[in-house]
Design a protein around this motif. Sequence first.
Motif, PDB file in Angstrom:
ATOM      1  N   ALA A 107       3.672  -3.509  11.284  1.00 38.27           N
ATOM      2  CA  ALA A 107       3.684  -4.525  12.326  1.00 38.27           C
ATOM      3  C   ALA A 107       4.989  -4.459  13.103  1.00 38.27           C
ATOM      4  N   GLU A 144      -2.473  -3.535  20.244  1.00 32.83           N
ATOM      5  CA  GLU A 144      -3.302  -4.086  19.175  1.00 32.83           C
ATOM      6  C   GLU A 144      -2.568  -4.142  17.829  1.00 32.83           C
ATOM      7  N   THR A 145      -1.344  -3.637  17.791  1.00 32.21           N
ATOM      8  CA  THR A 145      -0.557  -3.697  16.565  1.00 32.21           C
ATOM      9  C   THR A 145      -0.179  -5.148  16.266  1.00 32.21           C
ATOM     10  N   PRO A 146      -0.267  -5.604  15.019  1.00 36.64           N
ATOM     11  CA  PRO A 146       0.122  -6.990  14.700  1.00 36.64           C
ATOM     12  C   PRO A 146       1.555  -7.277  15.141  1.00 36.64           C
ATOM     13  N   GLY A 184      -3.880  -7.745  20.431  1.00 36.11           N
ATOM     14  CA  GLY A 184      -4.260  -7.787  19.026  1.00 36.11           C
ATOM     15  C   GLY A 184      -3.824  -9.093  18.393  1.00 36.11           C
ATOM     16  N   PRO A 185      -3.770  -9.147  17.058  1.00 37.99           N
ATOM     17  CA  PRO A 185      -3.414 -10.376  16.355  1.00 37.99           C
ATOM     18  C   PRO A 185      -1.920 -10.692  16.446  1.00 37.99           C
ATOM     19  N   ARG A 203      -5.905 -15.660  19.788  1.00 32.54           N
ATOM     20  CA  ARG A 203      -5.487 -14.536  18.936  1.00 32.54           C
ATOM     21  C   ARG A 203      -4.297 -14.889  18.046  1.00 32.54           C
ATOM     22  N   ILE A 223       1.591  -7.935   4.841  1.00 27.49           N
ATOM     23  CA  ILE A 223       0.788  -7.230   5.838  1.00 27.49           C
ATOM     24  C   ILE A 223       0.233  -5.951   5.226  1.00 27.49           C
ATOM     25  N   SER A 226      -5.694  -4.232   6.307  1.00 23.73           N
ATOM     26  CA  SER A 226      -6.875  -5.039   6.602  1.00 23.73           C
ATOM     27  C   SER A 226      -6.583  -6.511   6.914  1.00 23.73           C
ATOM     28  N   LEU A 227      -5.409  -7.010   6.513  1.00 22.72           N
ATOM     29  CA  LEU A 227      -5.142  -8.429   6.779  1.00 22.72           C
ATOM     30  C   LEU A 227      -3.662  -8.770   6.670  1.00 22.72           C
ATOM     31  N   LEU A 273      -7.436  -8.073  10.075  1.00 23.21           N
ATOM     32  CA  LEU A 273      -6.923  -7.096  11.029  1.00 23.21           C
ATOM     33  C   LEU A 273      -7.947  -5.999  11.263  1.00 23.21           C
ATOM     34  N   ALA A 276      -4.852  -0.632  14.048  1.00 20.13           N
ATOM     35  CA  ALA A 276      -4.002  -0.772  15.230  1.00 20.13           C
ATOM     36  C   ALA A 276      -3.753   0.578  15.893  1.00 20.13           C
TER      37      ALA A 276
END
Length: 290
Positions: A107, A144-146, A184-185, A203, A223, A226-227, A273, A276
């Motif tokens: 992340a 899209e990377t956290p 992304g998130p 988001r 991190i 997947s989540l 997630l 990414a």
Amino acid sequence: MRIAVIGDLHYPELTTDNQFIAGARQGFYETFMERFFSIPADIYVSIGDLTNYGTEEELKNIYSIIRRHGKQFVHVLGNHDVYGLKRKEVLEITQQQRFHLVETDSAMLAFLDTTREQDLNDCGGVLDPIQQEWLESVVEYSGETPLLVFGHHPIYATTAKSHEPMHYIHPHVQIQEILQKKQGPGLYVNGHNHYNSIALRKRWTFLQIAAVLDEQAARIIEISDSLISIDSIDLSDSLLEEQAKVIGDAINHFSLRVDPLGTDADMKHLIPLVPATKKTAAKAASMVNL
């Protein structure tokens, strides 16, 4: 990646009126920080108000405890940290950066300065134009990377109490509009309001952490592919609780909370997630430590 975070610590200076807390102060903060740094993590974060008034004594004393543990530690500035000294002096003592970006394999972590320097009349948050422009570029770059953003003050009307005067970053700052450009998130982490709270807005997940004198705990943000998981670790015992009450009742600029600090739903959360987009090393290098 694992991140350990604490809320407002409020390490206080001793005065003629509170010399009697010297033993409690030493015992409480040394024990609590030892337990905090004993948590397995890649990075340890204070979400601000590490000190009670930002005096030279407070900063040097708490950093003497922090540095003996030899961990990667990030101190996000809180309003109390820049009451006694100017921001430049605080950063010289702490050897921290005012705001910066850290990129990992899992992340991107953005650390903000939302404080008003030596403003005793308004403890609310701001974000200067330089940081606004910088944050917008970080949000765009992250794709899209956290993206995890750490700032002392909450975003207006997200977490508990963040709609009350001086309990948020002023709405004239376009930070919500900047954050909503995220593809992304995103996770925004703050303190300031001394209540645990989790809120969801499109988001973004907003995580607020209670003050340490009210609750001897740390948040763990983990991190994976997947989540992002958010959990809480209780670091308290009867002696720490007693020492915290002695300190909290004796110092100025702080009041212990007598009402609940949040619900069970404000303590744990999962953010799913998707894979990414990878960034090039050259682009990453251009963004780090701006």
